[in-house]
Enzyme design. Structure first.
Site, mmCIF file in Angstrom:
data_model
loop_
_atom_site.group_PDB
_atom_site.id
_atom_site.type_symbol
_atom_site.label_atom_id
_atom_site.label_comp_id
_atom_site.label_asym_id
_atom_site.label_seq_id
_atom_site.Cartn_x
_atom_site.Cartn_y
_atom_site.Cartn_z
ATOM 1 C CG HIS A 104 -2.213 -0.670 1.097
ATOM 2 N ND1 HIS A 104 -2.914 -0.710 -0.073
ATOM 3 C CD2 HIS A 104 -2.975 -1.343 2.006
ATOM 4 C CE1 HIS A 104 -4.054 -1.376 0.107
ATOM 5 N NE2 HIS A 104 -4.110 -1.786 1.355
ATOM 6 N NE ARG A 129 -14.123 2.198 -5.367
ATOM 7 C CZ ARG A 129 -14.746 1.524 -4.402
ATOM 8 N NH1 ARG A 129 -14.069 1.122 -3.327
ATOM 9 N NH2 ARG A 129 -16.013 1.244 -4.505
ATOM 10 C CE1 TYR A 173 -13.465 -2.012 -7.290
ATOM 11 C CE2 TYR A 173 -15.091 -0.302 -7.742
ATOM 12 C CZ TYR A 173 -14.759 -1.530 -7.199
ATOM 13 O OH TYR A 173 -15.735 -2.285 -6.577
ATOM 14 N N GLY A 211 -19.018 -3.021 -3.334
ATOM 15 C CA GLY A 211 -18.346 -3.277 -4.608
ATOM 16 C C GLY A 211 -18.990 -2.546 -5.776
HETATM 17 P P1 PAP Z 1 -8.055 -2.987 1.152
HETATM 18 O O1 PAP Z 1 -7.250 -1.784 0.852
HETATM 19 O O2 PAP Z 1 -8.461 -3.070 2.593
HETATM 20 O O3 PAP Z 1 -7.452 -4.244 0.627
HETATM 21 P P2 PAP Z 1 -9.678 -2.840 -1.171
HETATM 22 O O4 PAP Z 1 -9.861 -4.224 -1.611
HETATM 23 O O5 PAP Z 1 -8.672 -2.005 -1.880
HETATM 24 O O6 PAP Z 1 -9.450 -2.781 0.395
HETATM 25 O O7 PAP Z 1 -11.057 -2.053 -1.312
HETATM 26 C C1 PAP Z 1 -12.246 -2.557 -0.813
HETATM 27 C C2 PAP Z 1 -13.314 -2.139 -1.783
HETATM 28 O O8 PAP Z 1 -13.300 -3.030 -2.918
HETATM 29 C C3 PAP Z 1 -14.703 -2.274 -1.156
HETATM 30 O O9 PAP Z 1 -15.476 -1.255 -1.792
HETATM 31 P P3 PAP Z 1 -16.816 -0.663 -1.147
HETATM 32 O O10 PAP Z 1 -16.524 -0.353 0.291
HETATM 33 O O11 PAP Z 1 -17.122 0.568 -1.940
HETATM 34 O O12 PAP Z 1 -17.836 -1.699 -1.328
HETATM 35 C C4 PAP Z 1 -15.098 -3.666 -1.607
HETATM 36 O O13 PAP Z 1 -16.487 -3.898 -1.565
HETATM 37 C C5 PAP Z 1 -14.552 -3.696 -3.024
HETATM 38 N N1 PAP Z 1 -14.334 -5.075 -3.499
HETATM 39 C C6 PAP Z 1 -13.833 -6.124 -2.800
HETATM 40 N N2 PAP Z 1 -13.794 -7.214 -3.565
HETATM 41 C C7 PAP Z 1 -14.285 -6.872 -4.771
HETATM 42 C C8 PAP Z 1 -14.518 -7.606 -5.982
HETATM 43 N N3 PAP Z 1 -14.249 -8.891 -6.086
HETATM 44 N N4 PAP Z 1 -15.023 -6.915 -7.036
HETATM 45 C C9 PAP Z 1 -15.310 -5.596 -6.935
HETATM 46 N N5 PAP Z 1 -15.119 -4.858 -5.821
HETATM 47 C C10 PAP Z 1 -14.612 -5.485 -4.742
#
Ligand code: PAP
Length: 335
Positions: A140, A163, A229, A301
């Site tokens: 990160h 994003r 994204y 998501g």
């Molecule tokens: P992290 O930095 O803690 O790893 P990260 O995965 O970068 O988090 O971001 C999480 C976001 O990706 C969430 O968005 P939201 O809060 O707006 O819903 C999560 O829902 C979304 N996310 C996780 N997995 C997927 C997926 N398979 N496809 C699309 N979006 C996803």
């Protein structure tokens, strides 16, 4: 004694390094500028970026001091909440597509975060040299805080995902409030928003994070793939194809005809991942201080959910900051 000498020596070096880094860590966390954090109450600013004063920060110091890039390394880099979990799943599935059957795929029983080391945390108590090539690693950290050898290696690859900042903020706020320990005073969305707008967020400022990778990508387009994204959500087939090409593993005509890309997308989709037991009940322990429930990484998501949470004034303020930050850079976020 002879044959064991090298390993003894390297143990001594290892201990010395840890001692040096521990000392640096202790000094820095008491002297660096600090501000409020969402998950932990305090963040410290190291070389322009905000870190929690826990072992991840020690990992970042170690990473810069110790990590030696290999020409075959692949780094997945991102600011938090920009699509990291999805990118990890897609890249892992793409890189290993000839190794695993879809019916018994590791992603059916492993949260994407556990499919590859999160270097910022992993390096504190693992030997990264022992990992086989090609190493698939994630971070990160800001571009300027990646190990020098990674930045300077002409061959090792970096895939960055970003994003739009409004969705990043909202995603981060809900994620952080789930993880913020009840012993710390609550933080309202308004206060968290003020912090985000002035750049205070984990691994941020967010705009500087994105622009650091964007500028590096302009200089070395063959080394850095820059993903958005929103664009990936709109046309995931195109982007996974591009990702595979960039990583030197293009899909063959037979694979495309057999629907391998679609299989990968199905396996890594939000609906599929959230339906799996491992993502409902499992935990990730990046750092010894905190276990994170796997379900926390999935919320909606969706693109544009921030409009359901931010007031028109907040949207206007962040849009204005975005415009100012991006002026003259040639970069625009996906919508
Ligand atoms: P992290 O930095 O803690 O790893 P990260 O995965 O970068 O988090 O971001 C999480 C976001 O990706 C969430 O968005 P939201 O809060 O707006 O819903 C999560 O829902 C979304 N996310 C996780 N997995 C997927 C997926 N398979 N496809 C699309 N979006 C996803």
């Amino acid at each position: 004694m002879g044959p064991s000498l090298p390993s003894q020596q390297s143990n001594i070096i290892e201990e010395n390094v840890h001692e040096k880094i521990n000392q640096q860590f202790e000094e820095l966390i008491t002297t660096l500028p600090s501000d409020k954090g969402l998950i932990v109450p305090t963040l410290i600013n190291y070389k322009g970026f905000w870190y929690p004063p826990v072992s991840i920060f020690k990992g970042v110091l170690l990473m810069q001091d110790q990590f030696k890039a290999r020409s075959t390394d692949i780094f997945l880099c991102s600011a938090p909440k920009t699509g990291t979990t999805w990118l990890k799943a897609l890249t892992f599935a793409t890189m290993n597509r000839s190794k695993f059957e879809f019916a018994t795929h590791p992603l059916l029983t492993t949260v994407p975060h556990n499919c590859m080391p999160y270097l910022d945390a992993y390096i504190t108590d693992h030997d990264v040299e022992a990992l086989p090539s090609p190493r698939l690693l994630s971070s990160h950290s800001a571009y300027s805080l990646l190990p020098k050898s990674t930045r300077e290696s002409p061959d090792c690859k970096i895939v960055y995902i970003c994003r739009n900042p409004k969705d990043v903020f909202v995603s981060d706020y809900f994620f952080s409030m789930k993880l913020r320990a009840p012993m710390f005073p609550p933080i309202s969305m308004e206060e968290a928003f003020d912090l985000f707008c002035k750049g205070v967020c984990m691994y941020g400022p967010y705009f500087e994070h994105v622009l650091g990778y964007w500028k590096a990508r302009l200089e070395s387009p063959e080394k850095i793939l820059f993903l958005k994204y929103e664009e990936m959500r709109r046309d995931p087939v195109k982007h996974v194809k591009h990702l595979a090409e960039f990583l030197g593993k293009p899909f063959s005509a037979e694979e495309e005809k057999a629907g391998v890309i679609e299989e990968i997308l199905k396996l890594c989709s939000f609906d599929k991942l959230t339906s799996l037991e491992v993502n409902k009940t499992g935990k990730v322990t990046f750092v010894p201080e905190m276990a994170v429930g796997n379900e926390t990484f999935y919320r909606k998501g969706k693109v544009g959910d921030s409009k359901n949470h931010l007031t028109p004034e907040m949207i206007e303020r962040l849009d204005k900051i975005t415009e100012e930050k991006l002026k003259g850079t040639g970069f625009a976020f996906g919508e």
